[in-house]
Design an enzyme around this catalytic site. Structure first.
Site, short mmCIF file in Angstrom:
data_model
loop_
_atom_site.label_atom_id
_atom_site.label_comp_id
_atom_site.label_asym_id
_atom_site.label_seq_id
_atom_site.Cartn_x
_atom_site.Cartn_y
_atom_site.Cartn_z
N TYR A 151 0.86 -1.18 0.00
CA TYR A 151 0.00 0.00 0.00
C TYR A 151 0.90 1.23 0.00
O TYR A 151 2.06 1.16 0.42
CB TYR A 151 -1.00 0.02 1.15
CG TYR A 151 -0.48 0.00 2.58
CD1 TYR A 151 0.53 0.86 3.02
CD2 TYR A 151 -1.06 -0.84 3.52
CE1 TYR A 151 0.97 0.86 4.34
CE2 TYR A 151 -0.63 -0.86 4.85
CZ TYR A 151 0.38 -0.01 5.24
OH TYR A 151 0.80 -0.01 6.54
N GLU A 190 1.87 -0.81 -6.20
CA GLU A 190 1.47 0.04 -5.07
C GLU A 190 -0.03 0.28 -5.15
O GLU A 190 -0.55 0.72 -6.18
CB GLU A 190 2.21 1.38 -5.10
CG GLU A 190 3.69 1.30 -4.76
CD GLU A 190 3.95 1.30 -3.26
OE1 GLU A 190 2.97 1.36 -2.48
OE2 GLU A 190 5.14 1.25 -2.88
#
Length: 261
Positions: A37, A101
């Site tokens: 993340y 991501e």
């Protein structure tokens, strides 16, 4: 084409090249997919940071909350997303991997749920990447798996089971949490050594010391975040060990583990 970058996947909606990249230090295509993340307040802020030479970080793809996919580094090149880490005895994880991501503020931001459009986009992108690069299911990992002492992402709320239902990653339903023998920091002996060897056999960087030290606790915590997220406490309880054994058993049988419905 933007800045010499062309999309590797037909799912890419935008190109935002990052200068933070170099040649891979290995032969052959990438063999690991790592999910992260962003840990930042906004997706745009994360993309700009990943483009900033001063940050010395980058990734191959960013997936926004609404499912938009941005590519920043060609898959053929080495993005700087994993940092110091190890998997199955290899320390230069960046050279072996592709990094995605996922826009989410992370634990510092309260770890909100990942929106369904975002997870659908991550699953689609991951499926495309693993198919094109022949990445094995057990090598679809979280950042915390390869860097247990430093990282928590993508976190215990990431729905690995959704990806498993689409054939992505290695997965078994977590064993039920129940009373029974547990191993925790400070313990020592043959049972700890056996646990360390099983964790290391799966891929985690855990030296076989026979002592339940901080390294072992971090590895157990990372394992729980990925495979037994109902309780993340770094204690190797019955459920944690049973889930680990089930994953290892599935690998021994040559399978990816059980899928969800």
């Amino acid at each position: 084409m933007a800045g010499g970058l062309t999309p590797d996947s037909p799912l890419v909606g935008e190109l935002r090249p990052s200068p933070n990249r170099n040649e891979r230090r290995c032969f052959g295509p990438p063999s690991i997919l790592i999910l992260h993340y962003t840990g930042m307040g906004t997706g745009e802020g994360a993309v700009r940071w990943l483009q900033d030479p001063a940050s010395e970080v980058s990734c191959h793809y960013v997936v926004h909350e609404d499912g938009r996919i941005v590519q920043m580094v060609p898959e053929a090149e080495r993005a700087w997303h994993a940092g110091q880490g190890s998997w199955q005895g290899v320390s230069d994880v960046n050279s072996l991997s592709i990094g995605i991501e996922i826009v989410n503020p992370g634990h510092a931001g309260g770890l909100p749920d990942f929106p369904p459009p975002q997870i659908d986009a991550v699953a689609g992108l991951a499926a495309d990447i693993v198919a094109r690069n022949a990445i094995r299911p057990e090598r679809v990992l979280g950042h915390s798996d390869v860097a247990p002492a430093r990282k928590q992402d993508p976190g215990e709320k990431f729905p690995w089971e959704v990806l498993a239902a689409r054939g992505i990653g290695h997965f078994v339903p977590a064993a039920a949490i129940r009373d029974g023998r547990v191993l925790a920091e400070g313990d020592a002996g043959p049972s700890v050594l056996a646990l360390q060897r099983r964790l290391a056999g799966y891929g985690y960087d855990v030296p076989p010391t026979g002592r339940f030290d901080d390294v072992t606790r971090c590895a157990v915590t990372a394992f729980q975040r990925h495979f037994r997220p109902a309780r993340v406490d770094g204690i190797a309880d019955v459920s944690t060990v049973a889930t680990l054994d089930a994953l290892i058993g599935a690998l021994a049988r040559g399978g990816r583990g059980e899928r969800t419905a």
